[in-house]
Motif scaffolding. Structure first.
Motif, PDB file in Angstrom:
ATOM      1  N   GLN A   1       0.826  -1.210   0.000  1.00  0.00           N
ATOM      2  CA  GLN A   1       0.000   0.000   0.000  1.00  0.00           C
ATOM      3  C   GLN A   1       0.859   1.257   0.000  1.00  0.00           C
ATOM      4  O   GLN A   1       0.599   2.199  -0.762  1.00  0.00           O
ATOM      5  N   SER A   2       1.908   1.287   0.850  1.00  0.00           N
ATOM      6  CA  SER A   2       2.769   2.467   0.902  1.00  0.00           C
ATOM      7  C   SER A   2       3.561   2.622  -0.396  1.00  0.00           C
ATOM      8  O   SER A   2       3.800   3.750  -0.859  1.00  0.00           O
ATOM      9  N   ALA A   3       3.954   1.495  -1.011  1.00  0.00           N
ATOM     10  CA  ALA A   3       4.683   1.555  -2.276  1.00  0.00           C
ATOM     11  C   ALA A   3       3.807   2.128  -3.379  1.00  0.00           C
ATOM     12  O   ALA A   3       4.250   2.985  -4.162  1.00  0.00           O
ATOM     13  N   TRP A   4       2.562   1.691  -3.429  1.00  0.00           N
ATOM     14  CA  TRP A   4       1.650   2.203  -4.449  1.00  0.00           C
ATOM     15  C   TRP A   4       1.382   3.693  -4.232  1.00  0.00           C
ATOM     16  O   TRP A   4       1.319   4.470  -5.193  1.00  0.00           O
ATOM     17  N   GLN A   5       1.245   4.108  -2.998  1.00  0.00           N
ATOM     18  CA  GLN A   5       1.023   5.523  -2.705  1.00  0.00           C
ATOM     19  C   GLN A   5       2.199   6.365  -3.207  1.00  0.00           C
ATOM     20  O   GLN A   5       2.010   7.441  -3.778  1.00  0.00           O
TER      21      GLN A   5
ATOM     22  N   SER B   1       2.227   6.317  -7.220  1.00  0.00           N
ATOM     23  CA  SER B   1       1.142   7.122  -7.797  1.00  0.00           C
ATOM     24  C   SER B   1       1.312   8.602  -7.463  1.00  0.00           C
ATOM     25  O   SER B   1       1.021   9.474  -8.283  1.00  0.00           O
ATOM     26  N   GLU B   2       1.809   8.905  -6.259  1.00  0.00           N
ATOM     27  CA  GLU B   2       2.024  10.308  -5.873  1.00  0.00           C
ATOM     28  C   GLU B   2       3.105  10.946  -6.743  1.00  0.00           C
ATOM     29  O   GLU B   2       2.958  12.094  -7.186  1.00  0.00           O
ATOM     30  N   TYR B   3       4.181  10.208  -6.995  1.00  0.00           N
ATOM     31  CA  TYR B   3       5.261  10.747  -7.820  1.00  0.00           C
ATOM     32  C   TYR B   3       4.795  10.958  -9.261  1.00  0.00           C
ATOM     33  O   TYR B   3       5.122  11.963  -9.898  1.00  0.00           O
ATOM     34  N   PHE B   4       4.022  10.013  -9.765  1.00  0.00           N
ATOM     35  CA  PHE B   4       3.502  10.144 -11.125  1.00  0.00           C
ATOM     36  C   PHE B   4       2.623  11.385 -11.252  1.00  0.00           C
ATOM     37  O   PHE B   4       2.747  12.159 -12.213  1.00  0.00           O
TER      38      PHE B   4
ATOM     39  N   TYR C   1       8.581   6.818 -17.598  1.00  0.00           N
ATOM     40  CA  TYR C   1       9.061   5.703 -16.779  1.00  0.00           C
ATOM     41  C   TYR C   1       8.208   5.544 -15.525  1.00  0.00           C
ATOM     42  O   TYR C   1       7.912   4.417 -15.095  1.00  0.00           O
ATOM     43  N   SER C   2       7.796   6.672 -14.940  1.00  0.00           N
ATOM     44  CA  SER C   2       6.940   6.621 -13.760  1.00  0.00           C
ATOM     45  C   SER C   2       5.603   5.967 -14.090  1.00  0.00           C
ATOM     46  O   SER C   2       5.083   5.151 -13.315  1.00  0.00           O
ATOM     47  N   GLU C   3       5.045   6.318 -15.235  1.00  0.00           N
ATOM     48  CA  GLU C   3       3.788   5.704 -15.665  1.00  0.00           C
ATOM     49  C   GLU C   3       3.970   4.207 -15.882  1.00  0.00           C
ATOM     50  O   GLU C   3       3.102   3.396 -15.507  1.00  0.00           O
ATOM     51  N   TYR C   4       5.113   3.833 -16.456  1.00  0.00           N
ATOM     52  CA  TYR C   4       5.433   2.418 -16.682  1.00  0.00           C
ATOM     53  C   TYR C   4       5.506   1.658 -15.352  1.00  0.00           C
ATOM     54  O   TYR C   4       4.968   0.556 -15.225  1.00  0.00           O
ATOM     55  N   LEU C   5       6.156   2.260 -14.340  1.00  0.00           N
ATOM     56  CA  LEU C   5       6.270   1.606 -13.037  1.00  0.00           C
ATOM     57  C   LEU C   5       4.897   1.407 -12.402  1.00  0.00           C
ATOM     58  O   LEU C   5       4.619   0.354 -11.811  1.00  0.00           O
ATOM     59  N   CYS C   6       4.024   2.401 -12.517  1.00  0.00           N
ATOM     60  CA  CYS C   6       2.672   2.286 -11.959  1.00  0.00           C
ATOM     61  C   CYS C   6       1.906   1.141 -12.616  1.00  0.00           C
ATOM     62  O   CYS C   6       1.261   0.337 -11.934  1.00  0.00           O
TER      63      CYS C   6
ATOM     64  N   MET D   1      10.757  -4.772  -7.169  1.00  0.00           N
ATOM     65  CA  MET D   1      10.704  -3.338  -7.463  1.00  0.00           C
ATOM     66  C   MET D   1      11.030  -2.486  -6.234  1.00  0.00           C
ATOM     67  O   MET D   1      10.947  -1.262  -6.281  1.00  0.00           O
ATOM     68  N   LYS D   2      11.424  -3.130  -5.137  1.00  0.00           N
ATOM     69  CA  LYS D   2      11.638  -2.401  -3.886  1.00  0.00           C
ATOM     70  C   LYS D   2      12.669  -1.290  -4.019  1.00  0.00           C
ATOM     71  O   LYS D   2      12.492  -0.201  -3.469  1.00  0.00           O
ATOM     72  N   ASP D   3      13.754  -1.556  -4.732  1.00  0.00           N
ATOM     73  CA  ASP D   3      14.800  -0.539  -4.873  1.00  0.00           C
ATOM     74  C   ASP D   3      14.267   0.697  -5.598  1.00  0.00           C
ATOM     75  O   ASP D   3      14.560   1.836  -5.201  1.00  0.00           O
ATOM     76  N   GLU D   4      13.482   0.472  -6.661  1.00  0.00           N
ATOM     77  CA  GLU D   4      12.904   1.596  -7.403  1.00  0.00           C
ATOM     78  C   GLU D   4      11.930   2.380  -6.528  1.00  0.00           C
ATOM     79  O   GLU D   4      11.898   3.613  -6.556  1.00  0.00           O
ATOM     80  N   VAL D   5      11.136   1.653  -5.766  1.00  0.00           N
ATOM     81  CA  VAL D   5      10.168   2.311  -4.879  1.00  0.00           C
ATOM     82  C   VAL D   5      10.894   3.142  -3.823  1.00  0.00           C
ATOM     83  O   VAL D   5      10.497   4.276  -3.533  1.00  0.00           O
ATOM     84  N   THR D   6      11.972   2.591  -3.279  1.00  0.00           N
ATOM     85  CA  THR D   6      12.750   3.313  -2.266  1.00  0.00           C
ATOM     86  C   THR D   6      13.315   4.616  -2.831  1.00  0.00           C
ATOM     87  O   THR D   6      13.290   5.665  -2.161  1.00  0.00           O
ATOM     88  N   LYS D   7      13.820   4.580  -4.062  1.00  0.00           N
ATOM     89  CA  LYS D   7      14.351   5.791  -4.707  1.00  0.00           C
ATOM     90  C   LYS D   7      13.264   6.854  -4.851  1.00  0.00           C
ATOM     91  O   LYS D   7      13.505   8.040  -4.611  1.00  0.00           O
ATOM     92  N   ILE D   8      12.086   6.419  -5.232  1.00  0.00           N
ATOM     93  CA  ILE D   8      10.979   7.364  -5.410  1.00  0.00           C
ATOM     94  C   ILE D   8      10.532   7.918  -4.059  1.00  0.00           C
ATOM     95  O   ILE D   8      10.238   9.120  -3.934  1.00  0.00           O
ATOM     96  N   GLU D   9      10.491   7.071  -3.039  1.00  0.00           N
ATOM     97  CA  GLU D   9      10.133   7.548  -1.694  1.00  0.00           C
ATOM     98  C   GLU D   9      11.137   8.595  -1.213  1.00  0.00           C
ATOM     99  O   GLU D   9      10.756   9.602  -0.601  1.00  0.00           O
ATOM    100  N   GLN D  10      12.417   8.367  -1.496  1.00  0.00           N
ATOM    101  CA  GLN D  10      13.453   9.333  -1.114  1.00  0.00           C
ATOM    102  C   GLN D  10      13.288  10.642  -1.877  1.00  0.00           C
ATOM    103  O   GLN D  10      13.479  11.723  -1.315  1.00  0.00           O
ATOM    104  N   ARG D  11      12.920  10.529  -3.158  1.00  0.00           N
ATOM    105  CA  ARG D  11      12.708  11.752  -3.952  1.00  0.00           C
ATOM    106  C   ARG D  11      11.511  12.541  -3.421  1.00  0.00           C
ATOM    107  O   ARG D  11      11.555  13.778  -3.358  1.00  0.00           O
ATOM    108  N   LEU D  12      10.459  11.850  -3.018  1.00  0.00           N
ATOM    109  CA  LEU D  12       9.293  12.523  -2.460  1.00  0.00           C
ATOM    110  C   LEU D  12       9.634  13.204  -1.137  1.00  0.00           C
ATOM    111  O   LEU D  12       9.163  14.315  -0.859  1.00  0.00           O
TER     112      LEU D  12
END
Length: 212
Positions: free
Chosen positions: A116-120, A123-126, A158-163, A177-188
């Motif tokens: 759930q947190s990964a999807w948030q 989707s938030e970054y997209f 790429y963000s749309e592709y990940l979603c 996909m955890k590493d990609e999700v972690t990078k996006i969480e850090q960017r947010l």
């Protein structure tokens, strides 16, 4: 195997969902019966379900228990009866069987919370990139590009592709996909820090203006 494992091994999640009246589209999504769902937000996998809207999740017994407001054991017995599985239900579960089942449920809950947190985050970054593309687009060819507009150009597709991948991925595929999700969480997190700093600067500038 205990009754929960037997039911799960003998039934497909999609068959259970359809049997109890839900319509699944070609993407494996359906309207979630656990909240006011106007567009399909529940993903149906082979052995479990997950709602991207309200976060409800579980296996076939979990779904049935939530749908009818009954316990997991009552749900397992209901599925046994409704689908004619002929599983012996009078034999009590051993303490070891109960412990194993509870451990499995705890592991599933942990994954679902991360899911759930990964999807948030995805989707938030997209949505953020989409907003940046329109909000910070240059007004003329000579205007320098805002870094947020550039980031949107570089990462939007790429963000749309990940979603899309995350929605359709299996549990194991999502975990990869955890590493990609972690990078996006850090960017947010960085973006939120930048927003806080910008607000602080504006307030300080406003205070100085009032003093002058």
């Amino acid at each position: 195997m205990n009754i929960f494992e037997q039911v799960k091994s003998m039934l497909c999640m999609s068959d259970v969902v359809k049997f109890y009246g839900l319509q699944i589209n070609h993407s494996g999504m359906c309207n979630c019966p656990f909240h006011n769902d106007k567009t399909p937000s529940m993903k149906i996998y082979d052995n479990n379900f997950y709602c991207f809207g309200c976060g409800e999740h579980g296996d076939v017994t979990g779904f049935t228990a939530k749908l009818f407001g009954i316990s997991q054991l009552e749900a397992a017995k209901k599925l046994n009866y409704d689908f004619g599985l002929h599983i012996e239900t009078d034999k009590p579960l051993s303490q070891n069987q109960i412990t194993i089942y509870h451990n499995q449920q705890a592991e599933q809950r942990e994954f679902s919370e991360w899911e759930q947190s990964a999807w948030q985050a995805l989707s938030e970054y997209f949505k953020l990139l989409r907003d940046w593309r329109s909000a910070y687009a240059p007004n003329n060819p000579d205007e320098p590009f805002d870094h947020r507009f550039v980031e949107s150009l570089n990462n939007y597709d790429y963000s749309e592709y990940l979603c899309n991948c995350f929605i359709n991925a299996s549990k194991d595929e999502k975990l990869k996909m955890k590493d990609e999700v972690t990078k996006i969480e850090q960017r947010l997190c960085k973006h939120k820090r930048e927003q806080i700093t910008a607000v602080a600067h504006r307030e300080e500038h406003h205070k100085r203006g009032r003093v002058l």
